[in-house]
Design a protein around this motif. Structure first.
Motif, PDB file in Angstrom:
ATOM      1  N   MET A 709       0.856  -1.384   0.062  1.00 11.30           N
ATOM      2  CA  MET A 709      -0.115   0.267   0.069  1.00 11.30           C
ATOM      3  C   MET A 709       0.820   1.238   0.151  1.00 11.30           C
ATOM      4  SD  MET A 709      -1.048   0.651   3.842  1.00 11.30           S
ATOM      5  CE  MET A 709      -0.680   2.293   3.734  1.00 11.30           C
ATOM      6  N   TYR A 710       0.274   2.271   0.004  1.00 12.35           N
ATOM      7  CA  TYR A 710       0.982   3.796  -0.318  1.00 12.35           C
ATOM      8  C   TYR A 710       0.385   4.522   1.090  1.00 12.35           C
ATOM      9  CZ  TYR A 710       2.229   2.117  -5.010  1.00 12.35           C
ATOM     10  OH  TYR A 710       2.663   1.393  -6.122  1.00 12.35           O
ATOM     11  N   LEU A 711       1.236   5.178   1.681  1.00 11.16           N
ATOM     12  CA  LEU A 711       0.818   5.992   3.019  1.00 11.16           C
ATOM     13  C   LEU A 711       1.280   7.329   2.242  1.00 11.16           C
ATOM     14  CD1 LEU A 711      -0.120   6.251   5.392  1.00 11.16           C
ATOM     15  CD2 LEU A 711       1.979   6.163   6.344  1.00 11.16           C
ATOM     16  N   MET A 712       0.322   8.133   1.928  1.00 11.49           N
ATOM     17  CA  MET A 712       0.568   9.364   1.234  1.00 11.49           C
ATOM     18  C   MET A 712       0.281  10.650   2.196  1.00 11.49           C
ATOM     19  SD  MET A 712       1.202   7.885  -1.510  1.00 11.49           S
ATOM     20  CE  MET A 712       1.573   9.493  -2.364  1.00 11.49           C
ATOM     21  N   GLN A 713       0.965  11.626   1.706  1.00  9.84           N
ATOM     22  CA  GLN A 713       0.740  12.914   2.551  1.00  9.84           C
ATOM     23  C   GLN A 713       0.530  14.325   1.512  1.00  9.84           C
ATOM     24  OE1 GLN A 713       3.101  14.013   5.880  1.00  9.84           O
ATOM     25  NE2 GLN A 713       3.488  16.008   4.882  1.00  9.84           N
ATOM     26  N   TYR A 714      -0.781  14.930   1.809  1.00  5.75           N
ATOM     27  CA  TYR A 714      -0.683  16.042   0.967  1.00  5.75           C
ATOM     28  C   TYR A 714       0.188  16.955   1.252  1.00  5.75           C
ATOM     29  CZ  TYR A 714      -5.160  15.124  -1.237  1.00  5.75           C
ATOM     30  OH  TYR A 714      -6.318  14.466  -2.007  1.00  5.75           O
ATOM     31  N   ASN A 715       0.908  17.757   0.313  1.00  2.69           N
ATOM     32  CA  ASN A 715       1.707  18.844   0.465  1.00  2.69           C
ATOM     33  C   ASN A 715       0.983  19.973   0.617  1.00  2.69           C
ATOM     34  OD1 ASN A 715       4.448  17.756   0.544  1.00  2.69           O
ATOM     35  ND2 ASN A 715       4.797  17.895  -1.515  1.00  2.69           N
ATOM     36  N   SER A 716       1.552  21.111   1.429  1.00  2.00           N
ATOM     37  CA  SER A 716       0.849  22.289   1.554  1.00  2.00           C
ATOM     38  C   SER A 716       0.895  22.952   0.369  1.00  2.00           C
ATOM     39  CB  SER A 716       1.505  23.050   2.578  1.00  2.00           C
ATOM     40  OG  SER A 716       2.820  23.263   2.477  1.00  2.00           O
ATOM     41  N   ASN A 717       1.641  22.837  -0.496  1.00  2.00           N
ATOM     42  CA  ASN A 717       2.046  23.609  -1.831  1.00  2.00           C
ATOM     43  C   ASN A 717       1.450  23.089  -3.125  1.00  2.00           C
ATOM     44  OD1 ASN A 717       3.182  25.777  -0.305  1.00  2.00           O
ATOM     45  ND2 ASN A 717       5.194  24.998  -0.521  1.00  2.00           N
ATOM     46  N   GLU A 718       1.758  21.538  -3.292  1.00  3.69           N
ATOM     47  CA  GLU A 718       1.623  21.119  -4.573  1.00  3.69           C
ATOM     48  C   GLU A 718       1.843  19.576  -4.444  1.00  3.69           C
ATOM     49  OE1 GLU A 718       2.763  21.168  -9.234  1.00  3.69           O
ATOM     50  OE2 GLU A 718       3.941  22.109  -7.893  1.00  3.69           O
ATOM     51  N   GLY A 719       1.037  18.773  -4.880  1.00  4.95           N
ATOM     52  CA  GLY A 719       1.422  17.496  -5.334  1.00  4.95           C
ATOM     53  C   GLY A 719       1.355  16.824  -3.755  1.00  4.95           C
ATOM     54  N   MET A 720       1.789  15.587  -3.906  1.00  3.30           N
ATOM     55  CA  MET A 720       1.862  14.431  -2.631  1.00  3.30           C
ATOM     56  C   MET A 720       3.094  13.812  -2.380  1.00  3.30           C
ATOM     57  SD  MET A 720      -1.825  12.537  -3.127  1.00  3.30           S
ATOM     58  CE  MET A 720      -3.230  13.441  -3.126  1.00  3.30           C
ATOM     59  N   ILE A 721       3.450  13.380  -1.312  1.00  2.00           N
ATOM     60  CA  ILE A 721       4.551  12.633  -0.892  1.00  2.00           C
ATOM     61  C   ILE A 721       4.344  11.386  -0.257  1.00  2.00           C
ATOM     62  CG2 ILE A 721       6.166  14.579  -0.638  1.00  2.00           C
ATOM     63  CD1 ILE A 721       6.110  14.290   2.289  1.00  2.00           C
ATOM     64  N   GLU A 722       5.205  10.281  -0.526  1.00  2.00           N
ATOM     65  CA  GLU A 722       4.861   9.013   0.046  1.00  2.00           C
ATOM     66  C   GLU A 722       5.539   8.883   1.349  1.00  2.00           C
ATOM     67  OE1 GLU A 722       5.113   4.262  -0.818  1.00  2.00           O
ATOM     68  OE2 GLU A 722       5.990   5.654  -2.352  1.00  2.00           O
ATOM     69  N   LEU A 723       5.051   8.701   2.352  1.00  2.00           N
ATOM     70  CA  LEU A 723       5.698   8.345   3.614  1.00  2.00           C
ATOM     71  C   LEU A 723       6.479   6.959   3.875  1.00  2.00           C
ATOM     72  CD1 LEU A 723       2.888  10.326   5.876  1.00  2.00           C
ATOM     73  CD2 LEU A 723       5.063  11.144   4.945  1.00  2.00           C
ATOM     74  N   LYS A 724       7.232   6.761   4.592  1.00  2.00           N
ATOM     75  CA  LYS A 724       7.938   5.605   4.812  1.00  2.00           C
ATOM     76  C   LYS A 724       7.047   5.127   6.118  1.00  2.00           C
ATOM     77  CE  LYS A 724      10.312   6.200   1.253  1.00  2.00           C
ATOM     78  NZ  LYS A 724      10.073   5.110  -0.050  1.00  2.00           N
ATOM     79  N   GLU A 725       6.648   3.874   5.943  1.00  2.00           N
ATOM     80  CA  GLU A 725       6.099   3.304   7.097  1.00  2.00           C
ATOM     81  C   GLU A 725       6.999   2.982   8.209  1.00  2.00           C
ATOM     82  OE1 GLU A 725       4.183  -0.258   5.411  1.00  2.00           O
ATOM     83  OE2 GLU A 725       3.542   1.010   3.523  1.00  2.00           O
TER      84      GLU A 725
END
Length: 725
Positions: A709-725
């Motif tokens: 699965m992917y643990l995602m986080q919205y960026n405050s400015n643009e796009g998303m980043i994947e968090l490391k579990e």
């Protein structure tokens, strides 16, 4: 005494016979009807009709009579109601019934239902009385000039293309007519090609508009805009008609400093430039192949500044869209939205299973995700792939046979979708010169064993959507074989390994909670008046978590939120409710606390994410939402490539079952085409297909579970980043 006994038996027999007579109704079969259609009309199962009418499972004839078993629906029909093949009279609507359900029960369209019962047009309610003349038909209305009558299969996009207007123009002209779905027979206004989206004294809200932008556009404060349009106080939505003082949308606009605006507009960003300069902007039409980076460079802005000015660019950059650009930027500028030059497909195209020789491959372009699999393909070896399915190969290939099976059981459609996705995976694997044979094993519950004689050293059986673990047979094979489970939850009765390919929601929730446990923050769980849905699981991993309930409207009691927030720690707010209004009011309250607290929003299930039309993504960016996802939102290239290929072949967009068919089949084919065993690849190689990640972990001696699965986080400015579990 014997006479009395005989008399009692006759009475009992007669009463039972009388009751039996009352337990079914007679239906005269009409031309074109099937058992499935009749079963849906009366709200009974197909098998119940088969049991009462021996031989009907093979063929039925128009003019003959079918016995239809009575259900709760028929026995609870009011005694003064009359329901037959031509008339419905004095039918009282019961709790939970819908227009769609009634239309199917009575065998009429929703249009006819509403035309003859205008009191239900706005809303169907319990206690409404329904009267129908089923034999009458709605005369097909003829479109007048500037009007279009919707027919089956049409979409707003297709209609806009037909008349050479933009989708935005069509939606604006019909803002008060459109609901979630188009209705067959619905009348639409077709505006002139050169028409503006605004009308005298009014403006139709477009996707991407915010209160802050509109207030500035029409030279008023947000408070004044809301005062004139109280229906937007809670939420601004595309299609809203706004009362405005001026419609100077075609003129160059002044965007003034943020100090003159209110901070209550939750759809605006917090990064707007607050200098006291006044900048002039103009409408700019995005040209083909332009990118967000290129547009920002052309505007002399950062990407953050450009997307603050044009929030819809946060979603996508589409040729033909109109955005705001500083005066002086070269490019096409017009006052009406242009017609995008995009090809459309026929939505009624037959969904045939296509010959692999005629299909372009859909190999994921992000090959770096699967370097280990692509680098060790053994094309000189052969393998076998089997599908355990309710269809034979002849039935799957024949559109007529497939439709016949779907008419008996609509649930078979998901198998069709799955195999259409699998077909594209097979074609893609052939394009890689992989050597394999494909075989279909038709389900047969009478068999407890299936013997497989395979000429290949490696084999895999894919089992999609099996409805009962007890019916899955024992597999006997002369060669190594693996079973890949796709939402079937089967249990192996022998020594064959089972690989469960779809990550369950429990894994998604657990991994998200484990990530929070490592952050050493303050965890607060927000739920509505119902008990938190995941309370036991949360307390098992985060025993110090605090639980806070809101009312049905999503409002906190006075000071309750302040009491649970911690100014000295990172506050993770776990949202655990399915109600959109609760999410809106909760996020509003949380954003009001950002100046004094470090707050981050968390969802344990991707299914809780609302549609963007319901809740702006800007809220999630501001609160840097963390959520688990089965699909990598950053892998749009591969996803779009598959979707375009699927739509080109079948004339429709792929369903979730179709994406499963592609991802699981392609991943399995890559794994059985390695030099090592299938189990070795499972133990050593993590792979990522367009929609799914495959990270198998052993749960017992003969079972592996995909935990990808992917643990995602919205960026405050643009796009998303994947968090490391």
């Amino acid at each position: 005494m014997g006479k009395y006994f005989t008399f009692i038996l006759l009475l009992l027999f007669g009463s039972k016979f009388s009751l039996a007579q009352q337990n079914y109704i007679d239906h005269t079969i009409k031309k074109g009807e099937s058992v499935y259609m009749i079963s849906r009309r009366y709200g009974v199962s197909v098998n119940a009709i088969f049991n009462l009418n021996p031989g009907s499972e093979n063929v039925i004839y128009a003019g003959r009579t079918l016995r239809i078993p009575k259900t709760d629906n028929t026995t609870t029909t009011p005694t003064n109601a009359v329901i037959n093949d031509t008339i419905v009279r004095n039918y009282i609507v019961r709790r939970g019934e819908t227009k769609f359900g009634l239309s199917r029960r009575f065998g009429v369209s929703i249009n006819l239902l509403e035309e003859q019962n205008p009191h239900i047009v706005s809303m169907l309610q319990e206690g409404h009385t329904i009267n129908l003349d089923i034999s009458s038909e709605i005369a097909q209305p003829k479109a007048t000039k500037g009007q279009h009558i919707v027919v089956k299969g049409e979409t707003l996009w297709g209609i806009s293309r037909q008349y050479g207007i933009s989708l935005a123009q069509l939606e604006a002209a019909n803002a008060n007519r459109l609901s979630e779905f188009l209705q067959i027979g619905q009348s639409l206004v077709i505006p002139d090609k050169a028409s503006e989206i605004t009308v005298e004294g009014a403006y139709i809200v477009q996707r991407g508009d915010t209160k802050f932008q509109l207030a500035k556009r029409f030279n008023m404060t947000i408070a004044e805009l809301e005062e004139k349009n109280p229906h937007i106080v809670t939420m601004l939505m595309a299609g809203h008609r706004l009362n405005i003082d001026a419609t100077d949308s075609n003129q160059t606009e002044d965007i003034v400093d943020i100090d003159q605006a209110t901070n209550n507009d939750l759809d605006s960003t917090s990064t707007i430039d607050s200098t006291n300069t006044v900048t002039k902007y103009k409408n700019y039409v995005i040209e083909p192949k332009e990118t967000l980076f290129g547009l920002a460079k052309k505007a002399g802005m950062t990407i953050d500044e450009l997307t603050t000015l044009n929030p819809k660019l946060l979603t996508s950059v589409n040729a033909g869209d109109i955005i705001k650009m500083p005066v002086g930027v070269s490019g096409t500028t017009i006052n009406t939205i242009p017609k995008p030059e995009v090809e459309t497909t026929d939505s009624t195209k037959t969904q045939d299973v296509v010959d692999s020789n005629t299909v372009e491959s859909t190999i994921p372009t992000s090959s770096h995700r699967n370097n280990a699999l692509f680098a060790n393909l053994a094309i000189e070896n052969s393998s076998g792939i089997y599908f355990y399915t309710p269809f034979s190969s002849e039935e799957l290939i024949s559109p007529k046979e497939r439709q016949k099976m779907i008419s008996i059981n609509s649930d078979f459609q998901k198998y069709i979708d799955f195999f259409q996705g699998a077909q594209i995976a097979i074609d893609s694997a052939k394009a890689l010169h992989l050597n394999f044979d494909v075989t279909l094993i038709k389900k047969n519950i009478a068999k407890s064993k299936i013997a497989i004689e395979s000429p290949h050293n490696k084999n895999a059986i894919l089992v999609p959507f099996s409805d009962s673990s007890s019916t899955f047979p024992q597999i006997q094979s002369n060669a190594p074989i693996s079973i890949v489970d796709i939402e079937s939850d089967i249990i192996s009765n022998d020594s064959i390994n089972i690989y469960r390919s779809i990550t369950p929601e429990t894994i998604q929730k657990t991994k998200t909670l484990n990530y929070l446990a490592k952050q050493n923050g303050n965890v607060v769980v927000i739920s509505d008046l119902d008990e938190a849905r995941n309370k036991d699981l949360i307390l098992n991993i985060l025993p110090e978590a605090t639980f806070l309930q809101v009312d049905n409207a999503g409002f906190f009691k006075s000071d309750n939120l302040n009491e649970v927030l911690d100014k000295t720690k990172h506050n993770f707010i776990v949202f655990d409710s399915k109600k959109t209004i609760v999410l809106l009011n909760t996020t509003t309250a949380l954003m009001g606390k950002l100046s004094d607290h470090k707050i981050q929003l968390v969802m344990l299930e991707s299914s809780l994410l609302p549609k963007q039309t319901e809740v702006s993504n800007m809220r999630f960016r501001i609160l840097q939402l963390i959520y688990p996802s089965m699909t990598d939102p950053q892998n749009q290239n591969d996803i779009l490539k598959f979707e375009n290929q699927y739509e080109e072949l079948y004339g429709i967009k792929p369903t979730r079952h179709a994406t499963l068919g592609f991802d699981v089949t392609f991943d399995t084919l890559l794994r059985i085409s390695q030099n090592t065993s299938f189990e070795d690849t499972i133990n050593t190689i993590l792979s990522e297909q367009p929609h799914l990640k495959f990270d198998y972990q052993k749960t017992n001696d003969k079972t592996y579970l995909n935990t990808g699965m992917y643990l995602m986080q919205y960026n405050s400015n643009e796009g998303m980043i994947e968090l490391k579990e």
